[in-house]
Scaffold this active site. Sequence first.
Site, PDB file in Angstrom:
ATOM      1  N   GLU A  93      11.619  -7.695  -5.227  1.00 12.97           N
ATOM      2  CA  GLU A  93      11.555  -6.321  -5.716  1.00 12.97           C
ATOM      3  C   GLU A  93      10.253  -5.752  -5.169  1.00 12.97           C
ATOM      4  OE1 GLU A  93      10.150  -3.859  -7.383  1.00 12.97           O
ATOM      5  OE2 GLU A  93      11.184  -3.490  -9.276  1.00 12.97           O
TER       6      GLU A  93
ATOM      7  N   CYS B  64       6.431   0.879  -9.075  1.00 14.49           N
ATOM      8  CA  CYS B  64       7.315   0.898  -7.913  1.00 14.49           C
ATOM      9  C   CYS B  64       8.403   1.951  -8.074  1.00 14.49           C
ATOM     10  CB  CYS B  64       7.914  -0.486  -7.682  1.00 14.49           C
ATOM     11  SG  CYS B  64       8.588  -1.202  -9.179  1.00 14.49           S
TER      12      CYS B  64
HETATM   13  O1  LIG Z   1       6.429  -1.516 -10.584  1.00 22.36           O
HETATM   14  C1  LIG Z   1       7.497  -2.078 -10.818  1.00 22.36           C
HETATM   15  C2  LIG Z   1       8.069  -2.272 -12.188  1.00 22.36           C
HETATM   16  C3  LIG Z   1       8.348  -1.020 -12.874  1.00 22.36           C
HETATM   17  C4  LIG Z   1       9.126  -1.216 -14.139  1.00 22.36           C
HETATM   18  O2  LIG Z   1       9.936  -2.127 -14.259  1.00 22.36           O
HETATM   19  O3  LIG Z   1       8.934  -0.403 -15.029  1.00 22.36           O
END
Ligand SMILES: O=CCCC(=O)O
Length: 456
Positions: free
Chosen positions: A227, A261
Amino acid sequence: MLTAIDPATAKVVREVTPDSDADVEAKLAAARKAYESWREKTFEERGKLLKAVAAHMRAHVDELAPLMTEEMGKPIKEARAEVEKAAWCAEHYADFAEAYLAPITLGSDATNSYVQHLPLGTVLGILPWNAPFWLAFRFCAPALMAGNTCLMKHDPHVPGCSAAIAKVFKEVGAPDGVFDSLLLETPAVEKVIRDKRIQAVSFTGSTRGGSAVASIAASEIKPAVLELGGSDPSIVLADADLDKAADILKISRIINAGQSCIAAKRIIVEAPVYDEFIGKLKDRLAALKVGDPAKEETDIGPIARKDLLDELARQVKTTIDEGATCVLGGEPIQGDGYFYPVTLLTDVKPGMCAFVEETFGPVAVVIRADDEEHALQMANDTEYGLAASVWSTAKRGEALAKRIEAGQVAVNGIVKTDPRLPSGGIKRSGYGRELGPHGIHAFVNAQQVWVGPVKS
Ligand SMILES: O=CCCC(=O)O
């Protein structure tokens, strides 16, 4: 040395000696040994442990949440919510793993043929600093419920969070080796990925890091879920509820000081409502409080590290030099700590820095689209493919979702992760899925069983 620096003050808060080779060996051996018995446990037994972990985290939220605030600057109210979300993830998989992994009967020439979902062994999670608790549980809750054991190599800048997560498991009586944290500098992780006791890798982080981890894992023929980065588009069409879109996109861009992200990194607005939408977004952004993340009233804390602050400043300056209009903010805040103001850039165009690169900070980037087709074409004009949102009627939004190159699309709502629903990317945002039923299937052996007739 693993050094945690409080980004609000630029002072060292914690220095931790990394694990020695002997420590790593002991943790790998314990994880392998624990697997032999953990794999034999029932879903109910595994779920009992994860529910105890969740209850413990909730009971100790006031000790756990401040670790994130001091090590990476997350505002305390967001940090508490993150501990709660991590607990929810543990409980979700405790409750649903058995159904997600139920055997599937398939017709064939056998008297009985089916697929059963077996654990793989020990799964290594390599995690970033931006959501230390949530990302740990997104990785380990499904892997553990499937019968794997877990080793977590957390980001070296959050050693206190990493140790605290491992301590939660110990304090609720998890068997030795079922879950542990490796305290390592990043270069030391290659040897662990290659170790024969590691069967699979889950990586969350940058596209560059993911590429390195995936290459190592692939060379050892080990599966990986990645991810990675994102430059998520949010398409606001002329028939959108502009107030709602501005309310939600403000949050989506500034949560965790914009260091997510799945933040709304490129807001693409159809021409007839472009100016009106900018006005609404500007008012909302201007009302936000940047400051000490330990204070309840703070909306936006510091950027997690000095090098990340400098990188964000470079991206904004370059984009302005390329012709964007800076409506709010635009330069780092002088003083102690790594603070960046809420920034609004408009008239951003394809090819400009903030359009092309992922921006990790409270910088809203607004792009004008001639019409829906133009908006879609710009939304897909990125190397990333993590998530997106569309603001319009549900019908138009759902139709556009099919044409957006992203692993997740929200129509008239915030892009978020949720233990019940799969998340993940395409293109350079990664592969594989986490969360929901797909997330637990990432780390199992889907074993085909074929049973012939018994000779009478
Ligand atoms: O930055 C990645 C994770 C963001 C989230 O799951 O809220």
